[in-house]
Design an enzyme around this catalytic site. Structure first.
Site, PDB file in Angstrom:
ATOM      1  N   HIS A   1     -24.109  21.246  60.874  1.00 10.63           N
ATOM      2  CA  HIS A   1     -24.380  20.791  59.503  1.00 10.63           C
ATOM      3  C   HIS A   1     -25.191  19.494  59.489  1.00 10.63           C
ATOM      4  O   HIS A   1     -25.865  19.181  58.501  1.00 10.63           O
ATOM      5  CB  HIS A   1     -23.056  20.594  58.751  1.00 10.63           C
ATOM      6  CG  HIS A   1     -23.168  20.838  57.279  1.00 10.63           C
ATOM      7  ND1 HIS A   1     -24.307  20.570  56.542  1.00 10.63           N
ATOM      8  CD2 HIS A   1     -22.273  21.333  56.381  1.00 10.63           C
ATOM      9  CE1 HIS A   1     -24.105  20.878  55.275  1.00 10.63           C
ATOM     10  NE2 HIS A   1     -22.887  21.352  55.152  1.00 10.63           N
ATOM     11  N   SER A   2     -25.151  18.738  60.554  1.00 12.95           N
ATOM     12  CA  SER A   2     -25.952  17.508  60.618  1.00 12.95           C
ATOM     13  C   SER A   2     -27.445  17.809  60.600  1.00 12.95           C
ATOM     14  O   SER A   2     -28.262  16.934  60.317  1.00 12.95           O
ATOM     15  CB  SER A   2     -25.607  16.713  61.880  1.00 12.95           C
ATOM     16  OG  SER A   2     -25.849  17.493  63.034  1.00 12.95           O
TER      17      SER A   2
END
Length: 463
Positions: free
Chosen positions: A142-143
Site C-alpha cells: 500500500h505504500s
C-alpha cells in the site's frame, strides 16, 4: 536512484505487522479472444516470462538497515537483480474452476505477506476458470499504490482495441517515479513554507473541531465523525489469515436505482453495504443499536496523475445500519455523505494533508503501537469506491470481464468492502479476517439481497 518516501506512504511501513500485512491487490478476470488458440494462456505466460523490463514501483526495494527503518527509502534495482521467477507465478484452478475455487485460492494468496527483501509485488496468472477464462491476481504494498493508482496502472496496461496485440506485462509499464523530479503537483502554500507548520495545522485543527461540533448538533444526527462509531464485532483484534469474496452487478443496474431515488451511485453503494452488514450482524445477534460508521477514502490525486504512492484523504459517513427500511436507509446514507462532502469541500486544498493526518493519525498510531482493537473504534470499516474506465478493455485480445479490488485489514478493522466500476460492471471485493468473521461470503450475498430490496422498494413506491 534512492527515493525517500513521503510521510503518508511511509506510514504503511510503520503499521506493517504479521497479522496485518499492508498489501493491496486486484483480481481481474478475462475471457480469451474469439477463436483463440488452445494454448493462448500458455503464450501469455511465455510473454510474461520473457519480459525482463521493470518500471517503478516494480523495481523498488526497501532500503535495509537502521536508516531504512527510521526513514523508509526506496532503492531502484537493476533488472538483472530482480528474480522474475519469484514475482511472477503461474497457477491453475481445480475443476470445475468456479467462484468457490477461485475464492479459496485468492484468499490464500492474500493471506501471505510480501517479502521485504525483494521488490514488494507479486503477480499470479491463474488459468482453469470456467468457460475458458483466466484471471490475474496482482498485489503490491500500500505504500506504493492507492486505489486510483491501481486503476491508472491497469488503464496503462490495457487497450480499448480488441485487435491490439502489443499489451505489455504490468511490471514493464508501471507508474511514474515518485522521485523529486516527478512531483505530482505544484507545491501548496504549506509546502512552500515548511518552517511554519501552523500554516496548515491550525486550519486543520479548526476543521476537526467544526466536524466534532456538527456531529454533536442534534439537528444533524447523520453527521459522522472520527471516534463516533459504536463498538462492534468488526473492531476487535485480527489474525493473518484472510477470506475474500466477490459480487458483480451491472453498473446500469446501480445507476437505475440512483436515478429513481435521485441519489448518487456512491449513495446506493453505501446503502447496500449497510443493508448487507445489518443482516449479517443481526444473524449473529451482534448488530449495534447505533449505526455503523464507514471511513470513506477520497482521492486528492490530480487528474492524469499516474505516479507511485498515495494521494487520499478521508471522510466519514453513517451506513444507517440501524434503519430497517431500505429506502429510508438509502436516504440516510445520502444525507450523511452530503454532510461529509460539504465539510470536506469547505476545506482549502493546502490544509487537506494536515487534516488527513489529524483525522486518521490517532488510529494509525494505535495500529502501529499495537493498541488498535481494544478501545472505541475511529470507524467501523473502510468502504471504498474507485471509478474506472467504462468502455470495454482488452489485454492482447482478451476482454476484461471483472476487476475486483482486494484491500488490507488492520487491528480494529476486520472487514473491508471496496468496489471498482469498469467496463459496465460494478465489482465488489470483500475482505475479512478468517478468524474474526465467519462466512464473509454471506456478507457478499446479503449485499446483493439489499440491492434487490432497494429495487423492489423503489418499484413499489413508484406505483
Amino acid at each position: 536512484m534512492s527515493i525517500v518516501m513521503k510521510p503518508n506512504d511511509a506510514a504503511w511501513m510503520f503499521i506493517e505487522k504479521p497479522e496485518q500485512p499492508c498489501h493491496v491487490a486486484s483480481l481481474s478476470v478475462f475471457s480469451p479472444p474469439p477463436g483463440a488458440a488452445s494454448d493462448y494462456v500458455r503464450q501469455l505466460v511465455a510473454q510474461f516470462e520473457a519480459t525482463r523490463v521493470f518500471a517503478p514501483p516494480f523495481n523498488y526495494v526497501l532500503r535495509r538497515g537502521v536508516r531504512g527503518k527510521l526513514v523508509p527509502t526506496w532503492d531502484e534495482l537493476p533488472a538483472d537483480q530482480i528474480d522474475l521467477e519469484y514475482h511472477f507465478r503461474h497457477s491453475a484452478l481445480p475443476a470445475p474452476g468456479g467462484e468457490l475455487e477461485l475464492g479459496k485460492l485468492v484468499s490464500r494468496l492474500h493471506s501471505h505477506a510480501l517479502d521485504f527483501r525483494r521488490p514488494l509485488w507479486e503477480l499470479h496468472l491463474i488459468e482453469g476458470l470456467e468457460h475458458g477464462r483466466f484471471a490475474i491476481y496482482m498485489k503490491l504494498h500500500h505504500s506504493q499504490m492507492d486505489g486510483m493508482a491501481g486503476v491508472a496502472l491497469w488503464n496503462r496496461v490495457m487497450s480499448l482495441d480488441a485487435d491490439a496485440r502489443n499489451c505489455q506485462a504490468p511490471w514493464a509499464v508501471g507508474l511514474k517515479s515518485s522521485g523529486p523530479k516527478n512531483d505530482r503537483q505544484k507545491p501548496s502554500q504549506a509546502e512552500k513554507n515548511p518552517g511554519n507548520p501552523a500554516a496548515a495545522m491550525l486550519p486543520a485543527l479548526q476543521a476537526i473541531g467544526d466536524l466534532v461540533k456538527a456531529a454533536k448538533n442534534p439537528e444533524h444526527p447523520l453527521q459522522a465523525m472520527p471516534y463516533g462509531a459504536p463498538r462492534s464485532v468488526l473492531n476487535g483484534r485480527i489474525h493473518g489469515q484472510r477470506r475474500v469474496a466477490t459480487q458483480t452487478y451491472t453498473l446500469a443496474r446501480i445507476q437505475a436505482v440512483a436515478r429513481k431515488a435521485e441519489v448518487s451511485v456512491n449513495d446506493v453503494f453505501l446503502a447496500i453495504c449497510g443493508g448487507g452488514l445489518r443482516r449479517y450482524l443481526m444473524e449473529q445477534g451482534k448488530l449495534p443499536l447505533a449505526s455503523l460508521t464507514a471511513g470513506l477514502p477520497v482521492s486528492v490525486r490530480p487528474a492524469g496523475d499516474v505516479s507511485v504512492g498515495n494521494a487520499i484523504s478521508f471522510m466519514f459517513a453513517k451506513l444507517c445500519t440501524d434503519i430497517a427500511d431500505p429506502l429510508a436507509r438509502l436516504r440516510g446514507c445520502h444525507e450523511s455523505t452530503a454532510l461529509a462532502k460539504e465539510h470536506l469541500q469547505r476545506m482549502p486544498k493546502d490544509v487537506m494533508e494536515s487534516y488527513t493526518m489529524l483525522a486518521m493519525g490517532p488510529y494509525l498510531a494505535q495500529v502501529a503501537l499495537g493498541l488498535a482493537g481494544f478501545g472505541r473504534p475511529s470507524h467501523n470499516l473502510i468502504v471504498s469506491n474507485v471509478p474506472g474506465e467504462r468502455r470495454p478493455q482488452y489485454f492482447n485480445g482478451a476482454r476484461l470481464e471483472q476487476l475486483y479490488p482486494i484491500s488490507a485489514l488492520f487491528n480494529g478493522q476486520a472487514v473491508n468492502i471496496s468496489v471498482f466500476s469498469c467496463g459496465g460492471n460494478f465489482s465488489l471485493g470483500f475482505v475479512g479476517c478468517r478468524d474474526s468473521l465467519p462466512s464473509i461470503q454471506k456478507l457478499a450475498v446479503y449485499t446483493g439481497a439489499a440491492l434487490s430490496d432497494l429495487e423492489a422498494a423503489l418499484s413499489t413506491s413508484r406505483e
